[in-house]
Design a protein around this motif. Structure first.
Motif, PDB file in Angstrom:
ATOM      1  N   VAL A   1     -15.350  -1.366   2.644  1.00  0.00           N
ATOM      2  CA  VAL A   1     -14.399  -0.605   1.828  1.00  0.00           C
ATOM      3  C   VAL A   1     -12.985  -0.816   2.368  1.00  0.00           C
ATOM      4  O   VAL A   1     -12.093  -0.006   2.145  1.00  0.00           O
ATOM      5  CB  VAL A   1     -14.748   0.907   1.795  1.00  0.00           C
ATOM      6  CG1 VAL A   1     -16.053   1.142   1.058  1.00  0.00           C
ATOM      7  CG2 VAL A   1     -14.824   1.495   3.202  1.00  0.00           C
ATOM      8  N   ALA A   2     -12.779  -1.938   3.067  1.00  0.00           N
ATOM      9  CA  ALA A   2     -11.502  -2.203   3.728  1.00  0.00           C
ATOM     10  C   ALA A   2     -10.323  -2.214   2.761  1.00  0.00           C
ATOM     11  O   ALA A   2      -9.209  -1.809   3.117  1.00  0.00           O
ATOM     12  CB  ALA A   2     -11.571  -3.540   4.477  1.00  0.00           C
ATOM     13  N   GLU A   3     -10.555  -2.677   1.524  1.00  0.00           N
ATOM     14  CA  GLU A   3      -9.478  -2.736   0.543  1.00  0.00           C
ATOM     15  C   GLU A   3      -9.096  -1.356   0.017  1.00  0.00           C
ATOM     16  O   GLU A   3      -8.116  -1.223  -0.719  1.00  0.00           O
ATOM     17  CB  GLU A   3      -9.876  -3.645  -0.622  1.00  0.00           C
ATOM     18  CG  GLU A   3      -9.982  -5.115  -0.224  1.00  0.00           C
ATOM     19  CD  GLU A   3     -10.317  -6.009  -1.407  1.00  0.00           C
ATOM     20  OE1 GLU A   3      -9.785  -5.744  -2.515  1.00  0.00           O
ATOM     21  OE2 GLU A   3     -11.088  -6.954  -1.230  1.00  0.00           O
ATOM     22  N   GLU A   4      -9.874  -0.343   0.397  1.00  0.00           N
ATOM     23  CA  GLU A   4      -9.581   1.021  -0.042  1.00  0.00           C
ATOM     24  C   GLU A   4      -9.189   1.915   1.135  1.00  0.00           C
ATOM     25  O   GLU A   4      -9.133   3.129   1.019  1.00  0.00           O
ATOM     26  CB  GLU A   4     -10.803   1.585  -0.780  1.00  0.00           C
ATOM     27  CG  GLU A   4     -11.082   0.839  -2.084  1.00  0.00           C
ATOM     28  CD  GLU A   4     -12.524   0.941  -2.545  1.00  0.00           C
ATOM     29  OE1 GLU A   4     -12.773   1.628  -3.543  1.00  0.00           O
ATOM     30  OE2 GLU A   4     -13.396   0.311  -1.911  1.00  0.00           O
ATOM     31  N   VAL A   5      -8.899   1.293   2.303  1.00  0.00           N
ATOM     32  CA  VAL A   5      -8.538   2.021   3.524  1.00  0.00           C
ATOM     33  C   VAL A   5      -7.022   1.976   3.724  1.00  0.00           C
ATOM     34  O   VAL A   5      -6.395   0.923   3.585  1.00  0.00           O
ATOM     35  CB  VAL A   5      -9.248   1.418   4.751  1.00  0.00           C
ATOM     36  CG1 VAL A   5      -8.741   2.052   6.046  1.00  0.00           C
ATOM     37  CG2 VAL A   5     -10.754   1.604   4.627  1.00  0.00           C
ATOM     38  N   VAL A   6      -6.459   3.118   4.070  1.00  0.00           N
ATOM     39  CA  VAL A   6      -5.031   3.202   4.391  1.00  0.00           C
ATOM     40  C   VAL A   6      -4.804   2.625   5.789  1.00  0.00           C
ATOM     41  O   VAL A   6      -5.523   2.972   6.728  1.00  0.00           O
ATOM     42  CB  VAL A   6      -4.552   4.671   4.337  1.00  0.00           C
ATOM     43  CG1 VAL A   6      -3.084   4.771   4.745  1.00  0.00           C
ATOM     44  CG2 VAL A   6      -4.767   5.259   2.955  1.00  0.00           C
ATOM     45  N   GLU A   7      -3.834   1.728   5.933  1.00  0.00           N
ATOM     46  CA  GLU A   7      -3.528   1.060   7.210  1.00  0.00           C
ATOM     47  C   GLU A   7      -4.806   0.551   7.892  1.00  0.00           C
ATOM     48  O   GLU A   7      -5.161   1.003   8.985  1.00  0.00           O
ATOM     49  CB  GLU A   7      -2.786   2.006   8.154  1.00  0.00           C
ATOM     50  CG  GLU A   7      -1.405   2.401   7.672  1.00  0.00           C
ATOM     51  CD  GLU A   7      -0.645   3.202   8.712  1.00  0.00           C
ATOM     52  OE1 GLU A   7       0.381   2.708   9.207  1.00  0.00           O
ATOM     53  OE2 GLU A   7      -1.100   4.318   9.041  1.00  0.00           O
ATOM     54  N   PRO A   8      -5.503  -0.393   7.267  1.00  0.00           N
ATOM     55  CA  PRO A   8      -6.798  -0.837   7.804  1.00  0.00           C
ATOM     56  C   PRO A   8      -6.734  -1.384   9.218  1.00  0.00           C
ATOM     57  O   PRO A   8      -7.702  -1.255   9.976  1.00  0.00           O
ATOM     58  CB  PRO A   8      -7.232  -1.919   6.801  1.00  0.00           C
ATOM     59  CG  PRO A   8      -5.979  -2.354   6.116  1.00  0.00           C
ATOM     60  CD  PRO A   8      -5.121  -1.132   6.055  1.00  0.00           C
ATOM     61  N   HIS A   9      -5.615  -1.989   9.627  1.00  0.00           N
ATOM     62  CA  HIS A   9      -5.530  -2.571  10.969  1.00  0.00           C
ATOM     63  C   HIS A   9      -5.632  -1.522  12.071  1.00  0.00           C
ATOM     64  O   HIS A   9      -6.072  -1.815  13.176  1.00  0.00           O
ATOM     65  CB  HIS A   9      -4.224  -3.367  11.120  1.00  0.00           C
ATOM     66  CG  HIS A   9      -4.191  -4.595  10.276  1.00  0.00           C
ATOM     67  ND1 HIS A   9      -3.797  -4.577   8.965  1.00  0.00           N
ATOM     68  CD2 HIS A   9      -4.540  -5.881  10.550  1.00  0.00           C
ATOM     69  CE1 HIS A   9      -3.882  -5.798   8.466  1.00  0.00           C
ATOM     70  NE2 HIS A   9      -4.333  -6.603   9.400  1.00  0.00           N
ATOM     71  N   LYS A  10      -5.214  -0.292  11.755  1.00  0.00           N
ATOM     72  CA  LYS A  10      -5.338   0.794  12.727  1.00  0.00           C
ATOM     73  C   LYS A  10      -6.588   1.638  12.463  1.00  0.00           C
ATOM     74  O   LYS A  10      -7.286   2.049  13.388  1.00  0.00           O
ATOM     75  CB  LYS A  10      -4.103   1.699  12.659  1.00  0.00           C
ATOM     76  CG  LYS A  10      -2.803   1.051  13.084  1.00  0.00           C
ATOM     77  CD  LYS A  10      -1.660   2.047  12.976  1.00  0.00           C
ATOM     78  CE  LYS A  10      -0.328   1.423  13.382  1.00  0.00           C
ATOM     79  NZ  LYS A  10       0.788   2.388  13.234  1.00  0.00           N
ATOM     80  N   THR A  11      -6.846   1.886  11.207  1.00  0.00           N
ATOM     81  CA  THR A  11      -7.875   2.856  10.831  1.00  0.00           C
ATOM     82  C   THR A  11      -9.290   2.338  11.028  1.00  0.00           C
ATOM     83  O   THR A  11     -10.170   3.068  11.497  1.00  0.00           O
ATOM     84  CB  THR A  11      -7.680   3.280   9.362  1.00  0.00           C
ATOM     85  OG1 THR A  11      -6.334   3.749   9.190  1.00  0.00           O
ATOM     86  CG2 THR A  11      -8.641   4.382   8.973  1.00  0.00           C
ATOM     87  N   LEU A  12      -9.553   1.071  10.695  1.00  0.00           N
ATOM     88  CA  LEU A  12     -10.913   0.540  10.772  1.00  0.00           C
ATOM     89  C   LEU A  12     -11.495   0.548  12.188  1.00  0.00           C
ATOM     90  O   LEU A  12     -12.609   1.052  12.389  1.00  0.00           O
ATOM     91  CB  LEU A  12     -10.960  -0.862  10.170  1.00  0.00           C
ATOM     92  CG  LEU A  12     -11.019  -0.909   8.637  1.00  0.00           C
ATOM     93  CD1 LEU A  12     -10.726  -2.312   8.125  1.00  0.00           C
ATOM     94  CD2 LEU A  12     -12.375  -0.440   8.130  1.00  0.00           C
TER      95      LEU A  12
END
Length: 411
Positions: free
Chosen positions: A219-230
């Motif tokens: 669901v990476a394309e639906e995550v806010v600031e994926p580089h930090k959040t994932l």
């Protein structure tokens, strides 16, 4: 007069998932998918040492979890594992195979957990389990098609409830039988080959309980600031799940007679058999929420994988169509729901769980190999990427292979 043609802009997914929502998403699919369903089948192999099987599974998962943290920040896209393999091996065929394996793991896992949900519901409603499982899958399919924010918000609420259920198991088990605190030494297995054979074999089933953290990459394309959040979401999910699992399984194997526990499709409810109707009823309601939540999140994941593969031109383009109303991949979701229905009505829960574990471990092997190749052949990534040492994916690969081989051990 010249006719003006306006290009049709494709509908895209929306970035709505913050760290708390992403972590609850990961915990929801992880906790709901395993611990409420598989403690009994794991105990059937490992006996009272089942908590050790869960610790072994947690160790295997942790190294691959760190590998996912780097890869998900290198390539924050739907169908993440397929994108990782494409980057690492530059093979369209291998990319498609891995992507389909990931989707298959979500589909088979949803089928397994829907059977667990049916078992808990069947203790309250006198309806055949197959009928209940079909109803659960169809209702959850509608939720998954509704919208990512709406469906994940529902999943987040369900996750908080199911975590409360696990805490209730720990609290009630200890308060009902305080002597179990003095019996914790019984959980340490002796150094006997026969004992450890059962423990290691059970680890493959226990591993199923950790299936879920990798879904956050999809669901990476639906995550806010994926580089930090994932990366943060992955770490928090694994840490919280591991602690809860060990405590819950320890309480259950010390409180519930092994003859009753082994093979039960609704194992945690056995802790409350002497609690009276009120407490037992509350827990069964929580268990229904938890298992239903597991089905919901796995369906969301599998549909996003099919969507991502179609966007990458590896599957027919109609699977990439996004509804302008719900902003979700409706066709992909419908295909996933149909397949979950087929598996849930054809195979028993233990076979579905073991099949899911095997599929996911194969994917883990490819993912770790992809990161090893990227680290050896590609330039250093940008500072926005979370980076792990190369020995992390190497150990992730070796441990995944080792756990895969346990499937060949005699039960």
């Amino acid at each position: 007069m010249e006719k003006i043609v306006t290009a049709k802009v494709p509908v895209e997914l929306k970035r709505k998932l913050t760290l708390p929502l992403l972590t609850l998403y990961g915990l929801g699919v992880t906790i709901g998918a395993g611990i409420y369903v598989l403690v009994g089948t794991t105990a059937a192999r490992a006996g009272i040492y089942a908590p050790i099987s869960f610790l072994i599974a947690a160790g295997v998962v942790s190294f691959t979890g760190f590998a996912y943290a780097e890869l998900s920040t290198r390539h924050p896209v739907s169908a993440g594992e397929a994108a990782y393999v494409r980057a690492g091996f530059n093979s369209s065929t291998l990319t498609l195979v891995v992507g389909l394996l990931v989707a298959a793991s979500g589909i088979v896992s949803s089928a397994a957990v829907s059977i667990g949900a049916a078992a808990y519901i069947g203790e309250i409603v006198p309806v055949p389990p197959t009928v209940i499982a079909v109803a659960v899958i169809l209702i959850v399919g509608v939720m998954a098609a509704w919208g990512i924010l709406e469906s994940v918000m529902i999943a987040a609420i369900f996750t908080l409830i199911e975590m409360g259920g696990l805490i209730l198991v720990i609290y009630y088990g200890v308060s009902a039988d305080p002597e179990i605190l003095s019996r914790t030494a019984e959980l340490l297995p002796p150094f006997e080959i026969s004992t450890w054979g059962g423990i290691i074999s059970a680890s493959l089933l226990a591993f199923f309980a950790f299936v879920g953290f990798e879904d956050m990459a999809n669901v990476a394309e639906e995550v806010v600031e994926p580089h930090k959040t994932l990366p943060r979401g992955i770490f928090l999910t694994l840490l919280i799940a591991s602690i809860l699992y060990f405590l819950v399984v320890s309480v259950v194997v010390l409180v519930v007679p092994m003859a009753d526990l082994a093979g039960s499709a609704a194992p945690l409810a056995l802790v409350f058999e002497k609690s009276g109707d009120t407490t037992g009823g509350i827990f069964r309601t929580i268990a229904i929420v938890a298992t239903t939540n597991g089905v919901l999140i796995q369906i969301i994941m599998a549909s996003r994988v099919l969507y991502g593969l179609a966007m990458q031109k590896n599957l027919p383009s109609f699977l990439a169509s996004v509804s302008p109303v719900t902003r979700t991949p409706l066709v992909a979701t419908g295909v996933v729901v149909a397949l979950v229905l087929v598996f849930a009505t054809l195979l028993p829960i233990a076979r579905l769980a073991e099949a899911t574990s095997t599929i996911v471990l194969i994917v883990f092997c490819f993912v770790n190999l992809a990161l090893i190749r990227l680290k050896r052949t590609s330039p250093s990534p940008s500072t926005s990427v979370f980076v792990v040492p190369i020995w992390v994916p190497v150990l992730g690969l070796l441990f995944s292979i080792a756990l895969l081989l346990t499937g060949f051990l005699p039960v």
